[in-house]
Structures are given as C-alpha cells and as structure tokens.
Design a protein around this motif. Structure first.
Motif, PDB file in Angstrom:
ATOM      1  N   PHE A   1       5.268   2.606  -2.923  1.00 30.55           N
ATOM      2  CA  PHE A   1       5.937   3.191  -1.762  1.00 30.55           C
ATOM      3  C   PHE A   1       7.394   3.533  -2.035  1.00 30.55           C
ATOM      4  O   PHE A   1       8.030   4.219  -1.230  1.00 30.55           O
TER       5      PHE A   1
ATOM      6  N   GLY B   1      10.705   4.137   5.983  1.00 32.22           N
ATOM      7  CA  GLY B   1       9.406   3.719   5.471  1.00 32.22           C
ATOM      8  C   GLY B   1       8.356   3.574   6.543  1.00 32.22           C
ATOM      9  O   GLY B   1       7.180   3.876   6.308  1.00 32.22           O
TER      10      GLY B   1
ATOM     11  N   ASN C   1       5.256   5.812   5.323  1.00 31.31           N
ATOM     12  CA  ASN C   1       4.188   4.979   4.750  1.00 31.31           C
ATOM     13  C   ASN C   1       2.824   5.193   5.421  1.00 31.31           C
ATOM     14  O   ASN C   1       1.813   5.332   4.731  1.00 31.31           O
TER      15      ASN C   1
ATOM     16  N   ILE D   1       3.190  -3.519   0.730  1.00 31.09           N
ATOM     17  CA  ILE D   1       3.758  -3.186   2.038  1.00 31.09           C
ATOM     18  C   ILE D   1       4.607  -4.336   2.564  1.00 31.09           C
ATOM     19  O   ILE D   1       5.735  -4.133   3.036  1.00 31.09           O
TER      20      ILE D   1
ATOM     21  N   GLU E   1      -0.365   1.688   9.837  1.00 29.02           N
ATOM     22  CA  GLU E   1      -0.195   1.373   8.419  1.00 29.02           C
ATOM     23  C   GLU E   1      -1.198   0.307   7.984  1.00 29.02           C
ATOM     24  O   GLU E   1      -1.925   0.478   6.991  1.00 29.02           O
TER      25      GLU E   1
END
Length: 300
Positions: free
Chosen positions: A120, A130, A134, A203, A11
């Motif tokens: 998101f 997530g 993500n 994030i 990520e």
C-alpha cells in the motif's frame, strides 16, 4: 457511521472477500468442510510480515504468503486423501500445527510492520489519504482475483473440480482423479486465505498468531449471507455474491457494534457474527420453504 468508518469497513470487507472465495471453493464447489483457514490466515500474515521486515519486496512477500497457504491446504487434503482422515479433523490438525509454526516463523506471538514499505506504500503517490485509496485498490485487486477464479472454474480442470464436489463416485467413473482435485482445490482455497491474511497484516501494521480466530466463521457468513441475498445458478454471479456477502457482513457487524442502544462492545464481535450467521441460515431455510409452498400453489 462516519465516512472513515464506512471506508474502513469496505477495506476489510474486500480482504475477507478473498476468504469468502476460498470458503465457496471448499464448502460449495468441493463439498469439503475445511477448517485449515484458522491457521492459514495468520500463516499468510506471518510469512509476509517476516519477509517484509527482512527487506523483501512486499509483493513477493505477499505471493510467498499465498504459496505457504497453498502448502497448508495441500497438507490438509493430503491427510484426507492419502490416509482417509475425516476432512474436518484433518483441517483441525493442520490448523493447530500452524499455530505453533506461526510462532516459530515470527519468533514470537506477533511481528509489527513499522517504518517498512508494504503493497500500500506505492499508493501514496496518488496524493490521497490511505483510507480513501486503499479500498479502491483492494476492490480492483479482488475483482481481478474473482475474474481469474471464474475463468479457472470454467476450464477443464475447474469443471472436473466441480464434478468432484457434486458427485465424487460419478466423477471417478468418468476418469477424474478425485484425490488430485481435492488437493488442488483445498490448496487454492487456502492460498486465497493466506493472501488475504498477508494483506490484512499490511493494512493494520502487524501480524499476530491469534488473528485467525473466527476466520472460518467470517468466510462462511460471507458465503451464506451473499448467496442467500443474491441467489444464482452461475459461478460468475455466485462468486460476486460471496464478495458482496463479505462486505455486507462487515457492514452489519460495524452497524451492530455502533448501535448504542444495543450496548455492544468490540469484544462482542464473535457474538454478533454467530447471530448474523444464524439469522442468515434461518432466513435461507424459511425463504426456501416459502418458495416451495408458492410453487405448489401455482401448480394447483
């Protein structure tokens, strides 16, 4: 490393892949060492966070952050083109100015993103956690940006920009506005960096004025590691190498910090970064020397 840690590293690696593309544009294409990213990364985070908290659409806020980054890069290039200030010094001056500007934008050192929608949030509809969805979303997003970046560098303007970096005098002799190319290129690079900063803040749930420290090293490390491990003569492959370099860099840092026998802590991340860049540069230099020796032997 656990699966959760690996996906978290991916990520972050994809986010810094955008920074790597910006670093590739300035350092490799334009030959313009730009330190503005130390300020434009938190600028993007600050602009996006403040707009999102104020109720703006997260995507509009993220695009506004990219526009703010473009303006920051434009200011750096303008100081260099218009007043002849050394590019490195111009970047430092703008980065320092952006630190104070970011504090003004957030009305403090940070801006939390609590109980607000981000880009998101809509991914929750897939029903997956997530930490799984993500990285997939970011991977697709970075791939689309990369394809657009490659297409741009293949246009007439992109070719003019590449010519400017390769030989400014020759480019100017052929009617290319070298100053305009620098303004556009440095602006785009910082727009990508600010875009990454906006995503990074969403994030991790907050924007911070200090989150830009070391970003330039991360971008350079990604470019150096990627282009060293995956050397290429084409733009398409080179930009892919930069993104892979960002992912490998984050994995290397995570592995180093998780290696118990090394005794490293989270606070040692900058030391690990410096060592990785040094190793990549030494390896690149040694590999080039070995290649030249082998080529001479084959000719003999």
């Amino acid at each position: 490393m656990s699966l959760f840690e690996i996906l978290g590293t991916l990520e972050t690696g994809f986010v810094f892949g955008l920074v790597a593309l910006g670093a590739y544009l300035t350092f490799r294409v334009l030959d313009f060492p730009d330190l503005t990213v130390e300020g434009s990364f938190p600028l993007g985070a600050a602009v996006a966070a403040v707009l999102i908290v104020a109720g703006a659409n997260p995507w509009i806020a993220t695009l506004a952050a990219a526009a703010a980054g473009f303006a920051a890069g434009l200011a750096t290039a303008w100081l260099n083109v218009r007043f002849g200030i050394l590019h490195i010094l111009a970047g430092i001056l703008i980065a320092i100015s952006l630190y104070s500007l970011n504090l003004r934008i957030m009305d403090g050192p940070n801006e939390p993103l609590l109980r607000v929608d981000t880009v998101f949030t809509s991914l929750q509809a897939f029903g997956l956690p997530g930490y799984v969805v993500n990285p997939v979303f970011l991977g697709v997003l970075v791939l689309l940006v990369k394809l657009g970046f490659d297409a741009f560098l293949s246009t007439g303007t992109g070719l003019s920009m590449r010519a400017t970096g390769a030989n400014p005098a020759m480019a100017a002799a052929n009617g290319i506005d070298v100053g305009r190319m620098k303004l556009l290129g440095v602006g785009i690079a910082n727009a990508l960096t600010a875009f990454a900063g906006a995503l990074f803040a969403q994030i991790f749930g907050a924007a911070d004025a200090y989150m830009g420290i070391g970003v330039i090293i991360v971008g350079l490390a990604s470019v150096i590691v990627g282009t060293s491990l995956f050397p290429s003569r084409t733009i398409v492959a080179a930009t892919l190498a930069c993104i892979l370099g960002a992912i490998l860099y984050r994995l290397a840092v995570a592995l180093a910090l998780n290696a118990g026998f090394l005794g490293l802590q989270a606070a040692d991340v900058q030391i690990v970064t410096a060592v990785l860049v040094i190793l990549a540069l030494v390896g690149q230099r040694s590999g080039g020397t070995l290649f030249r020796i082998m080529r001479k032997e084959n000719r003999a």
